[in-house]
Design a protein around this motif. Structure first.
Motif, PDB file in Angstrom:
ATOM      1  N   VAL A 194     -50.626  -0.179 -44.279  1.00  0.00           N
ATOM      2  CA  VAL A 194     -51.356   1.030 -44.121  1.00  0.00           C
ATOM      3  C   VAL A 194     -53.048   0.706 -44.277  1.00  0.00           C
ATOM      4  O   VAL A 194     -53.642   1.647 -43.569  1.00  0.00           O
ATOM      5  N   GLN A 195     -53.485  -0.348 -44.426  1.00  0.00           N
ATOM      6  CA  GLN A 195     -54.997  -0.641 -44.281  1.00  0.00           C
ATOM      7  C   GLN A 195     -55.173  -0.629 -42.661  1.00  0.00           C
ATOM      8  O   GLN A 195     -56.069   0.093 -42.242  1.00  0.00           O
ATOM      9  N   ILE A 196     -54.416  -1.241 -41.979  1.00  0.00           N
ATOM     10  CA  ILE A 196     -54.353  -1.461 -40.494  1.00  0.00           C
ATOM     11  C   ILE A 196     -54.016   0.116 -39.975  1.00  0.00           C
ATOM     12  O   ILE A 196     -54.920   0.567 -38.947  1.00  0.00           O
ATOM     13  N   LEU A 197     -53.285   0.701 -40.312  1.00  0.00           N
ATOM     14  CA  LEU A 197     -52.949   2.107 -39.618  1.00  0.00           C
ATOM     15  C   LEU A 197     -54.020   3.057 -39.924  1.00  0.00           C
ATOM     16  O   LEU A 197     -54.274   3.755 -38.808  1.00  0.00           O
ATOM     17  N   ASN A 198     -54.665   2.993 -41.007  1.00  0.00           N
ATOM     18  CA  ASN A 198     -55.772   4.034 -41.271  1.00  0.00           C
ATOM     19  C   ASN A 198     -57.217   3.172 -41.087  1.00  0.00           C
ATOM     20  O   ASN A 198     -58.144   4.053 -41.229  1.00  0.00           O
ATOM     21  N   GLY A 199     -57.227   2.247 -40.479  1.00  0.00           N
ATOM     22  CA  GLY A 199     -58.610   1.544 -40.194  1.00  0.00           C
ATOM     23  C   GLY A 199     -59.485   1.280 -41.396  1.00  0.00           C
ATOM     24  O   GLY A 199     -60.627   1.789 -41.352  1.00  0.00           O
ATOM     25  N   LEU A 200     -58.830   0.964 -42.576  1.00  0.00           N
ATOM     26  CA  LEU A 200     -59.544   0.726 -43.836  1.00  0.00           C
ATOM     27  C   LEU A 200     -60.543  -0.646 -43.936  1.00  0.00           C
ATOM     28  O   LEU A 200     -59.929  -1.657 -43.298  1.00  0.00           O
TER      29      LEU A 200
END
Length: 327
Positions: A243-249
């Protein structure tokens, strides 16, 4: 006296006639001939009295309307049902453009069901915190003790004493977990039929009552064994990194943030989580499995230790145990 009687009509004529004066008697006689209606006395109700009066006057209908109707919890169709994976992918593509690109880059998951719930839960306990090879060896010896894979049932597990389990490599603590699971089946608290028919919330509450089975284990069981479509394993580090990678967090989202970030995936968060493992794997991020701890990512190609996945296809497997479907 006559004027006072008219201004206080609540006084009875008998009270007026007690005066011995003839004039007063005459006045009283005249007064009684004047027709008037007694004043109505209104009772001022307090707020509490008013509510009580209102509820009592409305009767059972009002009470039924005010009472909360019981929540109807429905068991969703499993992802292994015909057309459910296709429906999930259509929804996720439309709901999350970032996830749509990940979906397009990977083959869809293939679902299988190899074992009943009790067997799957017992196997998940055996594989906890062990390297893949060590866990597979212990599991094979455990099945042999039970007679066969079909013999992994509550009665057979209860018949195994801690010494027998220690001889095949099962720790005393895990032996107590296995016995607690089998005992809850034996006592009727759990059963394969009840587990399959429970809604997600009830199932989570019941399974976390078993010693050694926590939130993460229940989430994995619900996704990979029961194929529940809307399970978000908020405590799984792989899903959180995805989810971090997917949303660029900048930072890995906390479990408390995962619900909000993945809200758009409902009611197919299980499939969204599966693609987070795929995304992490495609980035070459080291996983626990690649380091030999047995907490692996799902694999592609020829399948896991259980085999069965055709070439170039992805099998839905447990990311912690690297075993197909947990059953």
């Amino acid at each position: 006296m006559g004027e006072q009687t008219l201004s206080q009509p609540h006084l009875s004529t008998a009270a007026v006639q007690e005066s011995p004066s003839p004039t007063a008697a005459a006045t009283a006689t005249a007064t009684t001939k004047i027709p008037f209606r007694p004043r109505k006395i209104r009772k001022v109700l307090s707020e509490g009295d008013a509510q009580q009066d209102s509820s009592s006057s409305s009767g059972p209908t009002k009470k039924a309307a005010n009472s909360r109707a019981p929540l109807l919890r429905v068991v969703p169709r499993p992802l292994s049902a015909e057309g459910e994976i296709d429906a999930a992918l259509r929804h996720l593509r439309a709901a999350d453009p970032h996830l749509a690109r990940v979906i397009d880059a990977h083959d869809p998951p293939i679902l299988q069901c190899l074992h009943p719930p009790f067997h799957s839960l017992a196997r998940s306990i055996l594989y906890q915190q062990l390297a893949l090879k060590a866990a597979a060896s212990i599991y094979a010896r455990f099945v042999a003790l039970c007679g066969s894979e079909a013999g992994v049932v509550p009665e057979a597990v209860l018949a195994l004493n801690p010494h027998q389990l220690r001889q095949i490599g099962v720790s005393s603590r895990k032996a107590s977990y296995l016995h607690d699971l089998a005992r809850k089946y034996h006592d009727g608290i759990l059963s394969d039929a009840s587990i399959v028919s429970m809604d997600d919330r009830s199932l989570f509450a019941m399974l976390t009552m078993v010693k050694g089975i926590g939130a993460w284990s229940v989430h994995m069981f619900m996704i990979f064994s029961l194929h529940r479509p809307d399970v978000l394993p908020v405590g799984d580090l792989g899903v959180r990194k995805g989810v971090q990678i997917l949303n660029g967090l900048e930072d890995i989202p906390r479990p408390s943030q995962m619900e909000q970030l993945c809200e758009r995936w409902r009611p197919y968060r299980s499939v969204g989580a599966w693609y987070m493992w795929r995304l992490l794997e495609s980035r070459g991020t080291p996983t626990m499995a690649s380091m030999g701890s047995g907490t692996g990512m799902p694999i592609t190609g020829g399948g896991g230790p259980g085999g069965g996945a055709p070439p170039q296809q992805t099998q839905l497997i447990d990311p912690i145990q690297m075993l197909p479907n947990l059953g």
